[in-house]
Design a protein around this motif. Structure first.
Motif, PDB file in Angstrom:
ATOM      1  N   THR A 321       0.827  -1.214   0.000  1.00 50.77           N
ATOM      2  CA  THR A 321       0.000   0.000   0.000  1.00 50.77           C
ATOM      3  C   THR A 321       0.861   1.264   0.000  1.00 50.77           C
ATOM      4  OG1 THR A 321      -0.166   0.206   2.416  1.00 50.77           O
ATOM      5  CG2 THR A 321      -1.728  -1.255   1.319  1.00 50.77           C
ATOM      6  N   GLY A 322       2.168   1.090  -0.005  1.00 48.73           N
ATOM      7  CA  GLY A 322       3.080   2.224   0.009  1.00 48.73           C
ATOM      8  C   GLY A 322       4.502   1.746   0.216  1.00 48.73           C
ATOM      9  N   LEU A 323       5.367   2.670   0.549  1.00 52.77           N
ATOM     10  CA  LEU A 323       6.784   2.372   0.732  1.00 52.77           C
ATOM     11  C   LEU A 323       7.261   3.003   2.037  1.00 52.77           C
ATOM     12  CD1 LEU A 323       7.907   3.188  -2.918  1.00 52.77           C
ATOM     13  CD2 LEU A 323       7.568   0.901  -1.936  1.00 52.77           C
ATOM     14  N   ARG A 346       1.469   1.341 -11.017  1.00 53.37           N
ATOM     15  CA  ARG A 346       1.758   0.677  -9.749  1.00 53.37           C
ATOM     16  C   ARG A 346       1.316   1.557  -8.578  1.00 53.37           C
ATOM     17  NH1 ARG A 346       7.459  -0.499  -6.744  1.00 53.37           N
ATOM     18  NH2 ARG A 346       6.720  -2.108  -5.337  1.00 53.37           N
ATOM     19  N   ALA A 347       1.523   2.855  -8.690  1.00 53.33           N
ATOM     20  CA  ALA A 347       1.111   3.760  -7.619  1.00 53.33           C
ATOM     21  C   ALA A 347      -0.398   3.692  -7.418  1.00 53.33           C
ATOM     22  CB  ALA A 347       1.553   5.183  -7.939  1.00 53.33           C
ATOM     23  N   ARG A 348      -1.157   3.666  -8.525  1.00 49.22           N
ATOM     24  CA  ARG A 348      -2.611   3.572  -8.400  1.00 49.22           C
ATOM     25  C   ARG A 348      -3.024   2.252  -7.761  1.00 49.22           C
ATOM     26  NH1 ARG A 348      -2.472   6.130 -13.517  1.00 49.22           N
ATOM     27  NH2 ARG A 348      -2.675   4.110 -14.574  1.00 49.22           N
ATOM     28  N   ALA A 349      -2.338   1.166  -8.107  1.00 52.60           N
ATOM     29  CA  ALA A 349      -2.674  -0.137  -7.510  1.00 52.60           C
ATOM     30  C   ALA A 349      -2.390  -0.139  -6.019  1.00 52.60           C
ATOM     31  CB  ALA A 349      -1.879  -1.239  -8.208  1.00 52.60           C
ATOM     32  N   ALA A 353      -5.146  -0.601  -3.004  1.00 56.10           N
ATOM     33  CA  ALA A 353      -4.954  -1.583  -1.928  1.00 56.10           C
ATOM     34  C   ALA A 353      -4.992  -0.902  -0.568  1.00 56.10           C
ATOM     35  CB  ALA A 353      -3.619  -2.304  -2.127  1.00 56.10           C
ATOM     36  N   GLY A 354      -4.432   0.297  -0.486  1.00 54.26           N
ATOM     37  CA  GLY A 354      -4.478   1.044   0.764  1.00 54.26           C
ATOM     38  C   GLY A 354      -5.883   1.453   1.139  1.00 54.26           C
ATOM     39  N   ARG A 355      -6.678   1.821   0.152  1.00 52.23           N
ATOM     40  CA  ARG A 355      -8.069   2.205   0.441  1.00 52.23           C
ATOM     41  C   ARG A 355      -8.842   1.035   1.038  1.00 52.23           C
ATOM     42  NH1 ARG A 355     -13.173   2.776  -2.110  1.00 52.23           N
ATOM     43  NH2 ARG A 355     -12.517   1.618  -3.966  1.00 52.23           N
ATOM     44  N   TRP A 356      -8.654  -0.157   0.483  1.00 51.66           N
ATOM     45  CA  TRP A 356      -9.324  -1.325   1.046  1.00 51.66           C
ATOM     46  C   TRP A 356      -8.770  -1.669   2.425  1.00 51.66           C
ATOM     47  CZ3 TRP A 356     -13.751  -3.142  -0.446  1.00 51.66           C
ATOM     48  CH2 TRP A 356     -14.185  -2.922  -1.747  1.00 51.66           C
ATOM     49  N   ARG A 357      -7.484  -1.510   2.611  1.00 53.49           N
ATOM     50  CA  ARG A 357      -6.894  -1.806   3.921  1.00 53.49           C
ATOM     51  C   ARG A 357      -7.440  -0.862   4.994  1.00 53.49           C
ATOM     52  NH1 ARG A 357      -2.214  -4.357   5.804  1.00 53.49           N
ATOM     53  NH2 ARG A 357      -1.239  -3.436   7.657  1.00 53.49           N
ATOM     54  N   ALA A 358      -7.532   0.420   4.667  1.00 53.90           N
ATOM     55  CA  ALA A 358      -8.062   1.387   5.627  1.00 53.90           C
ATOM     56  C   ALA A 358      -9.514   1.067   5.978  1.00 53.90           C
ATOM     57  CB  ALA A 358      -7.946   2.799   5.065  1.00 53.90           C
TER      58      ALA A 358
END
Length: 406
Positions: A321-323, A346-349, A353-358
């Motif tokens: 979801t990031g770096l 890749r940044a959009r993916a 993924a971060g949106r779903w994780r949050a």
């Protein structure tokens, strides 16, 4: 069954207070709020100006802070045993007046009652984002306040409050580990409930390409890694001459290099609009109790670049979801920023993924729901007053010294 809850807090706590109160009341509970620090600070407002607060309590607390912390006394004004005891006395009077079913307290700058391990009191619960022991272990950083020094008297008081609680709620596993290692609190009594975003979209973030902009949101510029972000952006700008860095928050420098927009403090609606337009979120923070801004960015579908410290690795999944980068490392930070700008797909993916994780692992609705499940079970299964810590072994364990206390 509706409960009468006394919520003890200090200040807005970056929106935490408002978010928790709204959901407690929405669940049908009667909530009173008490802030013992209100009127206790070393300054008070008189019309449009601030003047010294000459009431006896603040005068004593000021003298104690000056003696203990010298030139750094202002940021640590309420972190002396004198202030702790004076604020605890205020809390105890509020508890007696409110006669609540339960007390919910944010943080441990004070106790809801004196001698919580020995005197009868309504059951109280704690919601914490950090511990003082974690603050004591900060590395000194030029330009920032020094780590708060260890003080045995404070540690004893803090430990008694933790051990006397009916249960503890924390935002992260990071804090849960500190409570066990530094204060001898049984991990079984600590519930990780997370937190939520205070700025979030009403629905899914807008589809389509984002602007070639990196967004930084940090109230305290230096502590949040603002200088490192500026240094790293020079390398980003060399490869992406049209890229911009938008920086929101206070204490910013007067001038900025090419491509940097110093926006200063902005209201939540404007910050939300920036989240919706940017391509990535960057916050190489040096000190972070939790990291609410990362949740905000993730809720808008932004990939995040953060530092590998404190609770941030629990929020940002490195590589997914990031770096994450080491703190105070502009070269590593620039490399991470470039990886996202070089590969927009890749940044959009990562952002998605971060949106779903949050949404799945965090959120204020989720946090308060978990909190109330524990409180309601506790109230249903215990007598109205508690005279000792629920964990008898913890109550009997030694509190003096550093053994088990960090």
């Amino acid at each position: 069954m509706p409960l009468r809850i006394l919520y003890i807090n200090y200040g807005s706590q970056s929106g935490v207070t408002a978010a928790v109160l709204e959901r407690l009341r929405r669940a049908g509970h009667e909530v009173q709020v008490f802030d013992p620090v209100d009127g206790f600070l070393y300054k008070r407002r008189l019309g449009p100006v601030q003047i010294p607060n000459l009431r006896p309590g603040p005068v004593l607390a000021t003298a104690a802070a000056m003696a203990r912390f010298r030139r750094h006394w202002k940021p640590w004004y309420v972190h002396t045993t004198v202030a702790f005891d004076l604020l605890t006395a205020r809390c105890e009077r509020a508890v007696a007046a409110a006669a609540p079913d339960v007390v919910l307290q944010a943080g441990v700058l004070f106790a809801p009652v004196r001698d919580p391990l020995r005197r009868p009191h309504p059951p109280y619960y704690l919601y914490c984002d950090h511990t003082r022991a974690l603050n004591e272990r900060y590395d000194p950083v030029p330009g920032l306040d020094p780590p708060i020094p260890f003080e045995g008297g404070w540690r004893r008081r803090e430990t008694e409050v933790y051990r006397g609680a009916a249960a503890l709620f924390v935002m992260s596993e990071h804090v849960r580990r500190s409570l066990a290692a530094d204060y001898g609190v049984s991990p079984d009594r600590v519930h990780v409930i997370g937190a939520g975003a205070n700025v979030a979209p009403a629905g899914p973030p807008p589809a389509g390409p984002r602007e070639q902009a990196l967004l930084f949101v940090g109230r305290h510029f230096a502590a949040k890694g603002g200088p490192e972000t500026l240094a790293a952006f020079e390398a980003v700008r060399a490869r992406h001459p049209r890229a911009e860095l938008w920086m929101v928050g206070g204490r910013q420098p007067e001038r900025s290099p090419a491509g940097v927009r110093l926006l200063g403090p902005r209201p939540p609606a404007e910050v939300g609009a920036l989240y919706a337009r940017a391509s990535a979120f960057v916050l190489p923070t040096l000190r972070e109790a939790f990291g609410l801004s990362f949740l905000e960015a993730m809720s808008y579908g932004l990939p995040c670049v953060g530092t590998r410290i404190e609770a941030i690795p629990e929020i940002v999944a490195d590589g997914a979801t990031g770096l994450l980068v080491p703190p105070r490392d502009p070269a590593a930070l620039a490399a991470a920023m470039l990886r996202l700008l070089d590969d927009p797909a890749r940044a959009r993916a990562m952002g998605e993924a971060g949106r779903w994780r949050a949404a799945e692992r965090f959120g204020w609705d989720r946090a308060v729901r978990l909190l109330l499940q524990v409180i309601e079970r506790g109230v249903a299964g215990r007598a109205p007053l508690a005279g000792s810590a629920p964990d008898a072994a913890a109550a009997a364990a030694p509190i003096d010294g550093r053994q088990g206390l960090g």
